[in-house]
Design an enzyme around this catalytic site. Structure first.
Site, PDB file in Angstrom:
ATOM      1  N   GLY A 107     -31.410  18.394 -12.075  1.00 25.28           N
ATOM      2  CA  GLY A 107     -31.314  18.986 -10.754  1.00 25.28           C
ATOM      3  C   GLY A 107     -32.063  20.282 -10.550  1.00 25.28           C
ATOM      4  N   GLU A 141     -30.818  16.561 -18.293  1.00 27.64           N
ATOM      5  CA  GLU A 141     -31.426  15.307 -17.819  1.00 27.64           C
ATOM      6  C   GLU A 141     -32.231  15.539 -16.558  1.00 27.64           C
ATOM      7  OE1 GLU A 141     -27.070  13.259 -18.287  1.00 27.64           O
ATOM      8  OE2 GLU A 141     -28.040  13.543 -16.364  1.00 27.64           O
ATOM      9  N   PRO A 142     -33.291  16.288 -16.625  1.00 29.96           N
ATOM     10  CA  PRO A 142     -34.077  16.499 -15.415  1.00 29.96           C
ATOM     11  C   PRO A 142     -34.918  15.268 -15.080  1.00 29.96           C
ATOM     12  CG  PRO A 142     -35.081  17.622 -17.273  1.00 29.96           C
ATOM     13  CD  PRO A 142     -33.863  16.932 -17.806  1.00 29.96           C
ATOM     14  N   ARG A 144     -38.626   9.676   0.967  1.00 30.07           N
ATOM     15  CA  ARG A 144     -37.843  10.911   0.850  1.00 30.07           C
ATOM     16  C   ARG A 144     -37.725  11.709   2.157  1.00 30.07           C
ATOM     17  NH1 ARG A 144     -39.304  14.771  -2.347  1.00 30.07           N
ATOM     18  NH2 ARG A 144     -37.224  15.292  -3.066  1.00 30.07           N
ATOM     19  N   TYR A 166     -33.767  11.927   3.118  1.00 29.81           N
ATOM     20  CA  TYR A 166     -32.989  13.173   3.055  1.00 29.81           C
ATOM     21  C   TYR A 166     -33.793  14.415   3.442  1.00 29.81           C
ATOM     22  CZ  TYR A 166     -34.371  12.341  -1.916  1.00 29.81           C
ATOM     23  OH  TYR A 166     -35.025  12.020  -3.066  1.00 29.81           O
ATOM     24  N   CYS A 188     -42.499   0.019  11.561  1.00 30.67           N
ATOM     25  CA  CYS A 188     -41.899  -0.089  12.886  1.00 30.67           C
ATOM     26  C   CYS A 188     -40.435   0.292  12.824  1.00 30.67           C
ATOM     27  CB  CYS A 188     -42.121  -1.482  13.453  1.00 30.67           C
ATOM     28  SG  CYS A 188     -43.857  -1.682  13.857  1.00 30.67           S
ATOM     29  N   GLU A 189     -40.246   1.566  12.915  1.00 31.62           N
ATOM     30  CA  GLU A 189     -38.987   2.265  12.667  1.00 31.62           C
ATOM     31  C   GLU A 189     -39.397   3.725  12.804  1.00 31.62           C
ATOM     32  OE1 GLU A 189     -35.267   1.377  11.649  1.00 31.62           O
ATOM     33  OE2 GLU A 189     -36.588  -0.003  10.620  1.00 31.62           O
TER      34      GLU A 189
END
Ligand SMILES: *Cc1c(COP(=O)(O)O)cnc(C)c1O
Length: 409
Positions: free
Chosen positions: A228, A269-270, A308, A312, A338-339
């Site tokens: 993280g 754990e990156p 991404r 978020y 198409c969104e």
């Protein structure tokens, strides 16, 4: 070749025009030198500590990236049997791989244990099953939820009280009861706080909680503080100060080990920290639309290749590789799906013309691995530039790839 954006941000080691001419567009390109540098940065930040890096490979599972990690002494954290299999194909031994599942069928845990991987147990029911199935014959770690809220935004926080991940630290008595009942061999405690965590404080806070909890487990060999760490998304961006964090955590960890009575291993754990900055998604502007409301740059890619921003709200710096010195103009940079498919809103770029080559930065983590075939679009090729060699590490998909699992052709 070095390209820069008003000399504030640069692409090193990579010539985007050369690559897209040779391998087509859109294209994912990774710079091995950046990965090596980030790994070293982390390795050097914890002096005097028995520290291990377990790359959270969901960030980027290309086998060439996994092999590069293995070569430079980085082990693996996986979240599925598929990732475990990829680790083995890349040459890892199962004992170098940790399986950190999230509420998976217990059969997946059995597969991982049978293969020889070590498992992070993430629920009381799984702990019960683990005890019933293996007693004290197989070691495991327990994923603790420390109830600490930290991370870049709510969608990427994993250790707050409402998070689905891990076993709440408030259930310690219940954990101890199950462990005792089956004499389970707990060799490590684990936690993963979330993503984009800039400061040392949340890491120290959860470390203290784990260290406190650890006193109840006499057979520990490992404390795993997860991943993280925050990376740089734009010029001058604040990132995790790894030296400072390393010094502070090392200090605290040494003190804990002396209290615990034994020197333990400290694991991280990156994912993002090791690979995000190494990657570029190269795309071409297809249409520039000067709409009365705002200017749009449409590109030959979309959320099917890099989700991404839509998923978020992540920021990806964009360079106009074709016209780096152009007059600044403000655009919404949008994909072809198409969104609603927006990469960047109100972004000022050197003037973009149809055909210009653009580079999205920070595309090395959670880029290709989160891609899809939505709209029956094919995924791009991937290139790894390492030690003066550019290698095609995944060919571009074809329509045949998409049709291959359909049975009624
Ligand atoms: C995704 C994940 C990580 C990596 O997170 P980053 O923000 O990429 O560093 C680490 N540990 C676990 C268990 C994860 O699920």
């Amino acid at each position: 070749m070095q390209l820069s954006d008003q000399n504030t941000y640069s692409i090193q080691n990579i010539d985007p025009h050369h690559f897209t001419e040779k391998f087509g567009s859109p294209l994912y390109v990774y710079d091995g030198a950046t990965i090596r540098r980030k790994v070293q940065e982390l390795q050097h930040a914890f002096p005097g500590i028995n520290m291990k890096i377990k790359y959270a490979c969901k960030a980027n599972t290309n086998l060439s990236i996994l092999r590069l990690m293995r070569e430079i002494g980085v082990e693996l954290d996986v979240v599925s049997p598929g990732e475990l299999e990829m680790g083995l194909i890349a040459g890892y031994s199962a004992s170098q791989i940790t399986f950190t599942p999230s509420g998976v069928p217990f059969e997946e845990v059995r597969e991982a244990v049978d293969a020889g991987a070590i498992v992070n147990v993430d629920s009381i029911p799984l702990l019960e099953w683990f005890g019933q199935t293996y007693g004290n014959t197989k070691p495991c770690l327990i994923r603790i939820k420390p109830n600490v809220a930290a991370g870049g935004n709510a969608k990427i926080m994993t250790a707050h009280a409402d998070s689905k991940f891990g076993i709440s630290v408030l259930l310690l008595d219940q954990i101890l009861e199950v462990v005792k009942k089956y004499d389970i061999k707990i060799i490590g405690l684990h936690q993963h706080t979330g993503s984009d965590i800039k400061d040392a404080e949340p890491f120290l806070k959860v470390a203290d909680i784990l260290f406190e909890t650890a006193k109840h487990f006499p057979d520990l060999e490992i404390v795993d503080l997860g991943g993280g760490f925050k990376v740089s998304y734009l010029p001058g961006d604040q990132i995790t100060d790894m030296d400072l964090l390393g010094r502070k955590i090392s200090e605290r960890f040494k003190k804990f080990c002396s209290e615990y009575g034994r020197e333990l291993q400290l694991w991280f754990e990156p994912g993002k920290f090791l690979v995000s900055e190494s990657g570029y998604l190269l795309v071409n502007a297809t249409v520039v639309k000067e709409d009365p409301a705002r200017n749009f740059v449409h590109v030959n890619s979309g959320l099917n290749h890099l989700i991404r921003p839509m998923m978020y709200g992540s920021y990806h710096h964009i360079l106009n590789v074709s016209n780096p010195a152009g007059e600044p103009k403000t655009y919404n940079v949008v994909g072809y799906i198409c969104e609603t498919d927006t990469f960047a809103t109100d972004r000022t770029l050197p003037e973009v013309k149809a055909g210009d080559l653009l580079a999205f930065l920070n595309a090395g983590a959670y880029g290709f691995t989160m891609s899809s075939n939505y709209n029956a679009r094919q995924r791009p090729a991937e290139i790894l530039v390492d030690q003066a060699e550019a290698k095609l590490i995944r060919r571009r998909e074809t329509l045949e790839d998409l049709l291959k699992t359909q049975t009624d052709l």
